[in-house]
Design an enzyme around this catalytic site. Sequence first.
Site, PDB file in Angstrom:
ATOM      1  N   GLU A   1       9.121  -3.683  12.991  1.00 40.37           N
ATOM      2  CA  GLU A   1       8.982  -2.579  12.023  1.00 40.37           C
ATOM      3  C   GLU A   1       7.675  -1.870  12.373  1.00 40.37           C
ATOM      4  O   GLU A   1       6.580  -2.409  12.152  1.00 40.37           O
ATOM      5  CB  GLU A   1       8.921  -3.133  10.592  1.00 40.37           C
ATOM      6  CG  GLU A   1       8.803  -2.036   9.557  1.00 40.37           C
ATOM      7  CD  GLU A   1       8.647  -2.570   8.127  1.00 40.37           C
ATOM      8  OE1 GLU A   1       7.989  -3.611   7.942  1.00 40.37           O
ATOM      9  OE2 GLU A   1       9.186  -1.938   7.208  1.00 40.37           O
TER      10      GLU A   1
ATOM     11  N   LYS B   1      -1.193  -7.509  -9.221  1.00 39.79           N
ATOM     12  CA  LYS B   1      -2.160  -7.546  -8.100  1.00 39.79           C
ATOM     13  C   LYS B   1      -1.793  -6.376  -7.174  1.00 39.79           C
ATOM     14  O   LYS B   1      -0.929  -6.497  -6.319  1.00 39.79           O
ATOM     15  CB  LYS B   1      -2.029  -8.887  -7.370  1.00 39.79           C
ATOM     16  CG  LYS B   1      -3.264  -9.366  -6.633  1.00 39.79           C
ATOM     17  CD  LYS B   1      -3.800  -8.448  -5.584  1.00 39.79           C
ATOM     18  CE  LYS B   1      -3.021  -8.475  -4.287  1.00 39.79           C
ATOM     19  NZ  LYS B   1      -3.476  -7.431  -3.329  1.00 39.79           N
TER      20      LYS B   1
ATOM     21  N   SER C   1       5.334  -6.876   3.257  1.00 42.03           N
ATOM     22  CA  SER C   1       5.846  -7.219   4.590  1.00 42.03           C
ATOM     23  C   SER C   1       6.662  -8.524   4.551  1.00 42.03           C
ATOM     24  O   SER C   1       6.530  -9.336   3.635  1.00 42.03           O
ATOM     25  CB  SER C   1       4.678  -7.381   5.560  1.00 42.03           C
ATOM     26  OG  SER C   1       3.872  -8.462   5.142  1.00 42.03           O
TER      27      SER C   1
ATOM     28  N   PHE D   1       0.812  -1.227   0.000  1.00 43.02           N
ATOM     29  CA  PHE D   1       0.000   0.000   0.000  1.00 43.02           C
ATOM     30  C   PHE D   1       0.842   1.271   0.000  1.00 43.02           C
ATOM     31  O   PHE D   1       0.340   2.341  -0.365  1.00 43.02           O
ATOM     32  CB  PHE D   1      -0.926   0.019   1.244  1.00 43.02           C
ATOM     33  CG  PHE D   1      -0.219   0.472   2.501  1.00 43.02           C
ATOM     34  CD1 PHE D   1      -0.073   1.831   2.774  1.00 43.02           C
ATOM     35  CD2 PHE D   1       0.331  -0.441   3.388  1.00 43.02           C
ATOM     36  CE1 PHE D   1       0.596   2.263   3.920  1.00 43.02           C
ATOM     37  CE2 PHE D   1       1.004  -0.023   4.518  1.00 43.02           C
ATOM     38  CZ  PHE D   1       1.138   1.340   4.790  1.00 43.02           C
TER      39      PHE D   1
ATOM     40  N   CYS E   1       9.518   1.813   3.285  1.00 40.65           N
ATOM     41  CA  CYS E   1      10.412   0.709   3.635  1.00 40.65           C
ATOM     42  C   CYS E   1      11.829   1.211   3.861  1.00 40.65           C
ATOM     43  O   CYS E   1      12.640   0.536   4.480  1.00 40.65           O
ATOM     44  CB  CYS E   1      10.410  -0.341   2.543  1.00 40.65           C
ATOM     45  SG  CYS E   1      11.136   0.263   1.024  1.00 40.65           S
TER      46      CYS E   1
ATOM     47  N   GLU F   1      -4.876  -3.894  -2.075  1.00 39.78           N
ATOM     48  CA  GLU F   1      -6.329  -3.703  -2.014  1.00 39.78           C
ATOM     49  C   GLU F   1      -6.689  -2.445  -1.216  1.00 39.78           C
ATOM     50  O   GLU F   1      -7.833  -2.008  -1.231  1.00 39.78           O
ATOM     51  CB  GLU F   1      -6.995  -4.949  -1.391  1.00 39.78           C
ATOM     52  CG  GLU F   1      -6.768  -5.153   0.101  1.00 39.78           C
ATOM     53  CD  GLU F   1      -5.393  -5.730   0.447  1.00 39.78           C
ATOM     54  OE1 GLU F   1      -4.479  -5.683  -0.402  1.00 39.78           O
ATOM     55  OE2 GLU F   1      -5.244  -6.211   1.583  1.00 39.78           O
TER      56      GLU F   1
HETATM   57  P1  NAD Z   1       1.560  -6.609   3.031  1.00 35.94           P
HETATM   58  O1  NAD Z   1       2.589  -7.661   3.067  1.00 35.94           O
HETATM   59  O2  NAD Z   1       0.485  -6.619   4.037  1.00 35.94           O
HETATM   60  O3  NAD Z   1       0.840  -6.609   1.598  1.00 35.94           O
HETATM   61  C1  NAD Z   1       1.577  -6.710   0.404  1.00 35.94           C
HETATM   62  C2  NAD Z   1       0.726  -7.427  -0.632  1.00 35.94           C
HETATM   63  O4  NAD Z   1       0.480  -8.764  -0.198  1.00 35.94           O
HETATM   64  C3  NAD Z   1      -0.619  -6.768  -0.873  1.00 35.94           C
HETATM   65  O5  NAD Z   1      -0.892  -6.774  -2.252  1.00 35.94           O
HETATM   66  C4  NAD Z   1      -1.580  -7.660  -0.110  1.00 35.94           C
HETATM   67  O6  NAD Z   1      -2.863  -7.716  -0.682  1.00 35.94           O
HETATM   68  C5  NAD Z   1      -0.927  -9.019  -0.165  1.00 35.94           C
HETATM   69  N1  NAD Z   1      -1.218  -9.846   1.019  1.00 35.94           N
HETATM   70  C6  NAD Z   1      -1.547  -9.414   2.264  1.00 35.94           C
HETATM   71  N2  NAD Z   1      -1.688 -10.452   3.102  1.00 35.94           N
HETATM   72  C7  NAD Z   1      -1.452 -11.560   2.383  1.00 35.94           C
HETATM   73  C8  NAD Z   1      -1.425 -12.958   2.698  1.00 35.94           C
HETATM   74  N3  NAD Z   1      -1.697 -13.408   3.928  1.00 35.94           N
HETATM   75  N4  NAD Z   1      -1.104 -13.834   1.727  1.00 35.94           N
HETATM   76  C9  NAD Z   1      -0.816 -13.402   0.468  1.00 35.94           C
HETATM   77  N5  NAD Z   1      -0.834 -12.087   0.130  1.00 35.94           N
HETATM   78  C10 NAD Z   1      -1.150 -11.183   1.055  1.00 35.94           C
HETATM   79  O7  NAD Z   1       2.365  -5.209   3.036  1.00 35.94           O
HETATM   80  P2  NAD Z   1       1.781  -3.746   3.164  1.00 35.94           P
HETATM   81  O8  NAD Z   1       1.280  -3.534   4.550  1.00 35.94           O
HETATM   82  O9  NAD Z   1       0.879  -3.446   2.030  1.00 35.94           O
HETATM   83  O10 NAD Z   1       3.121  -2.892   2.946  1.00 35.94           O
HETATM   84  C11 NAD Z   1       3.989  -2.540   3.984  1.00 35.94           C
HETATM   85  C12 NAD Z   1       5.174  -3.466   4.043  1.00 35.94           C
HETATM   86  O11 NAD Z   1       5.846  -3.480   2.798  1.00 35.94           O
HETATM   87  C13 NAD Z   1       6.244  -3.018   5.048  1.00 35.94           C
HETATM   88  O12 NAD Z   1       6.714  -4.144   5.722  1.00 35.94           O
HETATM   89  C14 NAD Z   1       7.337  -2.414   4.185  1.00 35.94           C
HETATM   90  O13 NAD Z   1       8.618  -2.426   4.750  1.00 35.94           O
HETATM   91  C15 NAD Z   1       7.251  -3.305   3.007  1.00 35.94           C
HETATM   92  N6  NAD Z   1       7.848  -2.667   1.847  1.00 35.94           N
HETATM   93  C16 NAD Z   1       9.070  -3.130   1.440  1.00 35.94           C
HETATM   94  C17 NAD Z   1       9.703  -2.529   0.375  1.00 35.94           C
HETATM   95  C18 NAD Z   1      11.033  -3.004  -0.090  1.00 35.94           C
HETATM   96  O14 NAD Z   1      11.434  -2.657  -1.197  1.00 35.94           O
HETATM   97  N7  NAD Z   1      11.763  -3.784   0.695  1.00 35.94           N
HETATM   98  C19 NAD Z   1       9.084  -1.460  -0.292  1.00 35.94           C
HETATM   99  C20 NAD Z   1       7.828  -1.026   0.149  1.00 35.94           C
HETATM  100  C21 NAD Z   1       7.221  -1.652   1.223  1.00 35.94           C
END
Ligand code: NAD
Length: 509
Positions: free
Chosen positions: A393, A185, A238, A161, A293, A188
């Site tokens: 985090e 994808k 994440s 997000f 991140c 959401e």
């Molecule tokens: P998230 O992991 O909750 O969601 C990421 C994606 O995975 C979304 O599209 C979501 O719909 C999907 N998802 C969520 N739960 C899932 C599950 N149980 N099984 C399969 N797919 C699932 O992450 P977020 O909260 O949207 O983003 C924040 C996180 O992203 C932070 O941890 C941040 O550090 C990380 N991030 C990392 C980088 C990087 O380059 N290392 C860059 C941006 C964000």
Amino acid sequence: MSAIPSTLADRKVDTVKLLINGEFVESNATDWRDIVNPATQEVLARVPFATKAEVDAAIRSAHAAFATWKNTPIGARMRIMLKYQALVREHMPRIAKTLTAEQGKTLPDAEGDIFRGLEVVEHACSIGTLQLGEFAENVAGSVDTYTLRQPIGVCAGITPFNFPAMIPLWMFPMAIVCGNTFVLKPSEQDPLSTMQLVELAIEAGVPKGVLNVVHGGKEVVDGLCTHELVKAISFVGSTAVGTHVYNLGSQHGKRVQSMMGAKNHAVVLPDANREQTLNALVGAGFGAAGQRCMATSVVVLVGSSKEWLPELVAKAKTLKVNAGHEAGTDIGPVVSRAAKERILSLIEAGVKEGATLALDGRGVGVPGYEAGNFIGPTVFSDVAVEMDVYKTEIFGPVLCVMTVPTLDDAIALVNSNPMGNGVGLFTQSGAAARKFQSEIDVGQVGINIPIPVPVPFFSFTGSRGSKLGDLGPYGKQVVQFYTQTKTVTARWFDDATVSDGVNTTISLR
Ligand code: NAD
């Protein structure tokens, strides 16, 4: 209170569409989620959690399109990206308004989000020189060896997000320009700005089926990770989900890159430029409400720089918390009520664990936006490594401050943290900087730079607990990720009548 950006009202978006085989279609999903403005709680649109059949249709459309797209001349692919970069640039203000409305970050920061993605699109325009193979002449008598960098097929991208423009743009432009087809994808929580970027890609000439979009959560993601026709998966999000995606995708024979969570330290030496360093720390700690991140989440004050803490706190106090579209805002709301609750509970845990709350951002009031998910800048000092606020985090506007006696201690502290996304060093000593860059075990190092996200001629190179898979997003690494190498060893005879006779030994050159 100002009205929400007019673009959304103008578009009358009430449901987010899927993109399958070049058509924006309404989902048959029974499960829908609201997309909520985090400053106002206004429902902006509803997003479907696509059905299995829809995910399958998107993948099959990408698979069918690959047959012709892979043979489309590289110059033709590149010219679509040239048009695309112009369109993204032209529509940046409109997309930024949508992004701020659905995600919360300030308008200038939303433009930055789009701009950092646009840079990747610009880089995709150089694919002609990036996707070159290698050639060695005369490796044996009349034998040449060369490599082809060929696209791999259907690639999928799963995005978080916090950068709804930049991160999708890390993925599909490079995948597509390499000759692959794609199923995206988006998050959401804020897919509207992503969809505006997708619409522009279609307008730029991306043919039907080459780019597809499905929305949803775990079920849709698992569907992408296990589908027989998907060859590669790019994930950003994440650590927990990224690890799951990496494992599931790998088990199903896919190439996977997972960029995951972080805990980024900024190490401050007493010889650093005080004013510039403190400005950088506050900007990188609290910008985007800490939801980056590469945000600075831990400040490590070395030696006498520990005396800078009051000034750090004083600067943090001056930041203006308000809705992202209001002029002069430094910190917008966090993305959701759930995110706010989580961050508040971590602050509570920090207090209970004995960290000193040097600045308390809880209970910040934002007139006109009483329902918004606001948390003011928060600073913990006296933080210890065993505390949750250090280990987790937080992904909110919360900065942990620690003190150590020497640079060696700071390096040991950073290297013992499991995450390896980014780190900064603030100093005027070249010798200290050189030692630091050599000894620090983190994939992206900033020297007097707090958020060292590389430009797209390089690649994003987070390491250790922040990454699974060898190759990072964008740059040269992603060209490798989105292509497979085929090595050709060829022999051409000048005179077809000449024969070497049968040879049953492996060749001895
Ligand atoms: P998230 O992991 O909750 O969601 C990421 C994606 O995975 C979304 O599209 C979501 O719909 C999907 N998802 C969520 N739960 C899932 C599950 N149980 N099984 C399969 N797919 C699932 O992450 P977020 O909260 O949207 O983003 C924040 C996180 O992203 C932070 O941890 C941040 O550090 C990380 N991030 C990392 C980088 C990087 O380059 N290392 C860059 C941006 C964000």
